[in-house]
Design a protein around this motif. Structure first.
Motif, short mmCIF file in Angstrom:
data_model
loop_
_atom_site.label_atom_id
_atom_site.label_comp_id
_atom_site.label_asym_id
_atom_site.label_seq_id
_atom_site.Cartn_x
_atom_site.Cartn_y
_atom_site.Cartn_z
N LYS A 1 0.60 -1.10 0.00
CA LYS A 1 -0.07 -0.07 0.31
C LYS A 1 1.01 1.47 0.06
CE LYS A 1 -4.12 1.33 1.95
NZ LYS A 1 -5.47 1.85 3.04
N ASP B 1 -0.93 7.96 -6.85
CA ASP B 1 -1.03 7.20 -5.82
C ASP B 1 -1.30 6.49 -4.44
OD1 ASP B 1 -1.69 6.27 -9.22
OD2 ASP B 1 0.25 5.18 -9.01
N LYS C 1 -2.55 3.76 -2.53
CA LYS C 1 -3.68 2.79 -3.77
C LYS C 1 -2.23 1.20 -3.43
CE LYS C 1 -6.05 5.37 -6.64
NZ LYS C 1 -6.40 5.31 -8.22
N TRP C 2 -2.98 0.56 -3.83
CA TRP C 2 -1.81 -1.22 -3.79
C TRP C 2 -1.05 -1.03 -5.13
CZ3 TRP C 2 -1.73 -3.44 1.08
CH2 TRP C 2 -3.05 -3.38 1.60
N GLU C 3 0.21 -1.87 -4.86
CA GLU C 3 1.17 -1.76 -6.16
C GLU C 3 1.69 -3.09 -5.83
OE1 GLU C 3 4.07 0.96 -6.81
OE2 GLU C 3 4.88 0.83 -4.90
N LEU D 1 -9.03 0.46 -6.69
CA LEU D 1 -8.35 0.27 -5.23
C LEU D 1 -6.23 0.26 -5.76
CD1 LEU D 1 -9.89 -1.71 -2.22
CD2 LEU D 1 -10.00 0.72 -3.38
N LEU D 2 -6.58 -0.40 -6.83
CA LEU D 2 -4.57 -0.78 -7.38
C LEU D 2 -4.20 0.52 -8.04
CD1 LEU D 2 -5.38 -4.31 -8.26
CD2 LEU D 2 -4.57 -2.73 -5.96
N THR D 3 -2.91 0.93 -8.32
CA THR D 3 -2.50 1.50 -9.56
C THR D 3 -3.33 1.25 -10.94
OG1 THR D 3 -0.20 0.20 -9.12
CG2 THR D 3 -0.45 1.89 -7.67
N GLN E 1 -3.37 -2.07 -12.16
CA GLN E 1 -4.47 -2.40 -12.84
C GLN E 1 -4.46 -3.40 -13.83
OE1 GLN E 1 -7.99 0.02 -12.78
NE2 GLN E 1 -7.03 0.58 -11.07
#
Length: 139
Positions: A23, A31, A34-36, A127-129, A133
């Motif tokens: 995160k 971002d 967001k989650w990466e 919720l993802l970068t 995605q």
């Protein structure tokens, strides 16, 4: 002005059917929250596999082995320090690691192991970068 091109490498580490995501810290200029997928930029004159191992160790404290190429995506962004437009090619690799204690860097506020169904739900909820995605969205 010439277009800047960058190379980024990221590693998908799967353990017991779950994928490791980080995160991004809430104070980040890109971002935030967001989650990466763990990884980062390849430095000048650095092999991409060395870069991925370095970034993974810096971000998670984990030593990894690279198994295979998972996906290649393009993710364009504006550089924070120079405000230059960068066209980034991202190599998404499948990696393995001995799951020890995860020690995240200051770049991140947290980490989690997510099932593929959870990842799909996170994509649907934004919720993802953008790069993550694209990396997961193979359909």
């Amino acid at each position: 002005m010439a277009t800047m091109w960058g190379l980024t490498v990221r590693g998908i580490c799967e353990n017991n059917g779950k994928v490791l995501l980080l995160k991004i810290r809430s104070k980040s200029s890109h971002d935030a929250g967001k989650w990466e997928i763990p990884g980062g930029k390849v430095k000048k004159c650095e092999y991409f596999d060395d870069a991925l191992k370095r970034e993974y160790l810096e971000e998670t404290g984990l030593d990894i082995d690279i198994e295979s190429l998972y996906n290649v995506v393009r993710n364009d962004y504006t550089a924070c320090k120079t405000s230059e437009e960068v066209k980034s090619i991202q190599l998404i690799m499948k990696v393995t690691c001995d799951i020890d204690e995860i020690k995240i860097s200051e770049e991140h506020d947290g980490y989690g192991w997510f099932g593929w169904d959870e990842v799909e739900k996170m994509i649907a909820e934004g919720l993802l970068t953008p790069a993550a995605q694209k990396a997961f969205n193979l359909k």
